[in-house]
Design a protein around this motif. Structure first.
Motif, mmCIF file in Angstrom:
data_model
loop_
_atom_site.group_PDB
_atom_site.id
_atom_site.type_symbol
_atom_site.label_atom_id
_atom_site.label_comp_id
_atom_site.label_asym_id
_atom_site.label_seq_id
_atom_site.Cartn_x
_atom_site.Cartn_y
_atom_site.Cartn_z
ATOM 1 N N HIS A 99 0.827 -1.206 0.000
ATOM 2 C CA HIS A 99 0.000 0.000 0.000
ATOM 3 C C HIS A 99 0.865 1.261 0.000
ATOM 4 C CE1 HIS A 99 -3.406 -2.522 0.273
ATOM 5 N NE2 HIS A 99 -3.316 -2.793 1.565
ATOM 6 N N ILE A 100 1.980 1.223 0.718
ATOM 7 C CA ILE A 100 2.898 2.363 0.695
ATOM 8 C C ILE A 100 3.430 2.567 -0.720
ATOM 9 C CG2 ILE A 100 5.179 3.174 1.431
ATOM 10 C CD1 ILE A 100 4.636 1.981 4.167
ATOM 11 N N ARG A 101 3.861 1.477 -1.344
ATOM 12 C CA ARG A 101 4.431 1.591 -2.694
ATOM 13 C C ARG A 101 3.411 2.155 -3.679
ATOM 14 N NH1 ARG A 101 5.017 -1.242 -7.348
ATOM 15 N NH2 ARG A 101 7.032 -1.019 -8.416
ATOM 16 N N ARG A 102 2.173 1.710 -3.561
ATOM 17 C CA ARG A 102 1.136 2.205 -4.477
ATOM 18 C C ARG A 102 0.854 3.687 -4.266
ATOM 19 N NH1 ARG A 102 -2.990 -2.992 -3.958
ATOM 20 N NH2 ARG A 102 -1.914 -4.315 -5.495
ATOM 21 N N ALA A 103 1.036 4.163 -3.046
ATOM 22 C CA ALA A 103 0.767 5.573 -2.746
ATOM 23 C C ALA A 103 1.918 6.493 -3.156
ATOM 24 C CB ALA A 103 0.473 5.750 -1.255
ATOM 25 N N LEU A 104 3.049 5.916 -3.567
ATOM 26 C CA LEU A 104 4.183 6.709 -4.032
ATOM 27 C C LEU A 104 4.017 7.079 -5.503
ATOM 28 C CD1 LEU A 104 7.180 4.737 -2.466
ATOM 29 C CD2 LEU A 104 6.561 7.105 -1.916
ATOM 30 N N ALA A 105 4.549 8.230 -5.871
ATOM 31 C CA ALA A 105 4.684 8.581 -7.281
ATOM 32 C C ALA A 105 5.849 7.800 -7.878
ATOM 33 C CB ALA A 105 4.935 10.084 -7.407
ATOM 34 N N GLU A 106 5.892 7.710 -9.191
ATOM 35 C CA GLU A 106 7.042 7.085 -9.841
ATOM 36 C C GLU A 106 8.304 7.845 -9.431
ATOM 37 O OE1 GLU A 106 7.201 4.331 -11.688
ATOM 38 O OE2 GLU A 106 5.051 4.013 -11.343
ATOM 39 N N GLY A 107 9.328 7.082 -9.027
ATOM 40 C CA GLY A 107 10.556 7.705 -8.554
ATOM 41 C C GLY A 107 10.507 8.107 -7.099
ATOM 42 N N GLY A 108 9.406 7.781 -6.420
ATOM 43 C CA GLY A 108 9.258 8.133 -5.014
ATOM 44 C C GLY A 108 9.978 7.164 -4.091
ATOM 45 N N MET A 109 10.182 7.590 -2.857
ATOM 46 C CA MET A 109 10.967 6.826 -1.895
ATOM 47 C C MET A 109 10.174 6.575 -0.616
ATOM 48 S SD MET A 109 14.536 7.944 -0.041
ATOM 49 C CE MET A 109 15.516 6.763 0.895
ATOM 50 N N MET A 110 10.378 5.401 -0.034
ATOM 51 C CA MET A 110 9.839 5.064 1.285
ATOM 52 C C MET A 110 10.978 4.936 2.291
ATOM 53 S SD MET A 110 8.294 1.454 2.731
ATOM 54 C CE MET A 110 9.933 0.727 2.624
ATOM 55 N N ILE A 111 10.762 5.470 3.491
ATOM 56 C CA ILE A 111 11.633 5.202 4.639
ATOM 57 C C ILE A 111 10.728 4.751 5.777
ATOM 58 C CG2 ILE A 111 13.311 6.109 6.285
ATOM 59 C CD1 ILE A 111 14.025 8.267 4.253
ATOM 60 N N ALA A 112 10.938 3.541 6.274
ATOM 61 C CA ALA A 112 10.105 2.997 7.353
ATOM 62 C C ALA A 112 10.999 2.509 8.488
ATOM 63 C CB ALA A 112 9.236 1.854 6.840
ATOM 64 N N SER A 113 10.777 3.036 9.683
ATOM 65 C CA SER A 113 11.555 2.624 10.852
ATOM 66 C C SER A 113 10.623 2.126 11.940
ATOM 67 C CB SER A 113 12.380 3.801 11.397
ATOM 68 O OG SER A 113 13.390 4.176 10.499
#
Length: 255
Positions: free
Chosen positions: A122-136
């Motif tokens: 779900h996080i990946r789908r909510a990102l734009a192309e070229g977007g980044m996730m950081i999860a801690s």
């Protein structure tokens, strides 16, 4: 021929207890001496990573930052920031109601979802192309002292009291399964000294780390808590017992 739906993930955590723990966190954080050293460590790490990468995200989503400090810092840098939290009913195991973010930062919440692969998707789908996730989040190897004293207090019939946790290897596998590009997985330790078991438990509650298991086990009676407190003190030195928190950080890109 009809295909069967994939099996539902096991229900390890209670969503109701999880929301209640997050709401209690917000109440306890109103106190001037409230513990927030774990979220502050996560803030510092996120900002260091972004500075190193020189990644300028225009639209940012922050999940779980109960201090609001990271959002304030990013707004001051001219970024468009949205902030959400499970305390408000946001469900990370459902598709996000918005998308197109250049950066999604999740702090201290993914360790208590039943479907972690689904939450990452779900996080990946909510990102734009070229977007980044950081999860801690707090990870495997955390709270070894507390685990030992709980076992000592329970005796021959230990009850489920502490959460199962993700380790570095599993974190890497999760990023691969959920199709994040250029994944980075690392873990760091935060060590904190406590004068009593009561203070440790208070800090856990204030930082949203209390028991939210679907089967939380029986409550500690007074005698069991006294045994646990004595064991905690015995494991310390000079009036302080050092406990360890392991922070796992997962990052990746949508390409």
């Amino acid at each position: 021929m009809a295909t069967s739906a994939p099996p539902a993930p096991p229900r390890i955590f209670s969503s109701e207890r999880r929301r209640a723990a997050r709401r209690r966190l917000y109440a306890l954080q109103r106190r001037p001496d409230a513990a927030r050293y774990l979220i502050e460590d996560m803030h510092e790490d996120v900002l260091e990573r972004l500075a190193f990468l020189r990644f300028e995200a225009a639209r940012v989503l922050i999940v779980g930052d109960y201090t609001g400090e990271l959002g304030r810092t990013m707004r001051a840098a001219g970024r468009d920031v949205t902030e959400i939290d499970p305390a408000e009913g946001f469900d990370e195991e459902q598709p996000y109601p918005f998308e197109g973010f250049d950066l999604i930062v999740s702090l201290g919440t993914l360790d208590t979802v039943n479907d972690l692969p689904g939450a990452l998707i779900h996080i990946r789908r909510a990102l734009a192309e070229g977007g980044m996730m950081i999860a801690s989040f707090v990870a495997s190897g955390s709270l070894p002292v507390l685990r030992d004293v709980m076992l000592a207090a329970d005796g021959e019939r230990p009850a489920p009291r502490l959460h199962p946790m993700v380790d570095v290897r599993a974190g890497g596998q999760l990023l691969q399964r959920t199709f994040f590009a250029d994944p980075v997985i690392d873990q760091r330790s935060v060590k904190v000294g406590f004068r009593s078991l009561t203070r440790l438990i208070g800090d856990l509650r204030a930082q949203g780390l209390s028991n939210v298991l679907a089967d939380p086990g029986p409550r500690f009676d007074k005698a069991a808590f006294q045994r646990a407190s004595a064991a905690f003190a015995h494991m310390g030195e000079d009036g302080r017992t050092v406990e360890t928190f392991e922070i796992l950080t997962l990052s990746g890109w949508k390409k």
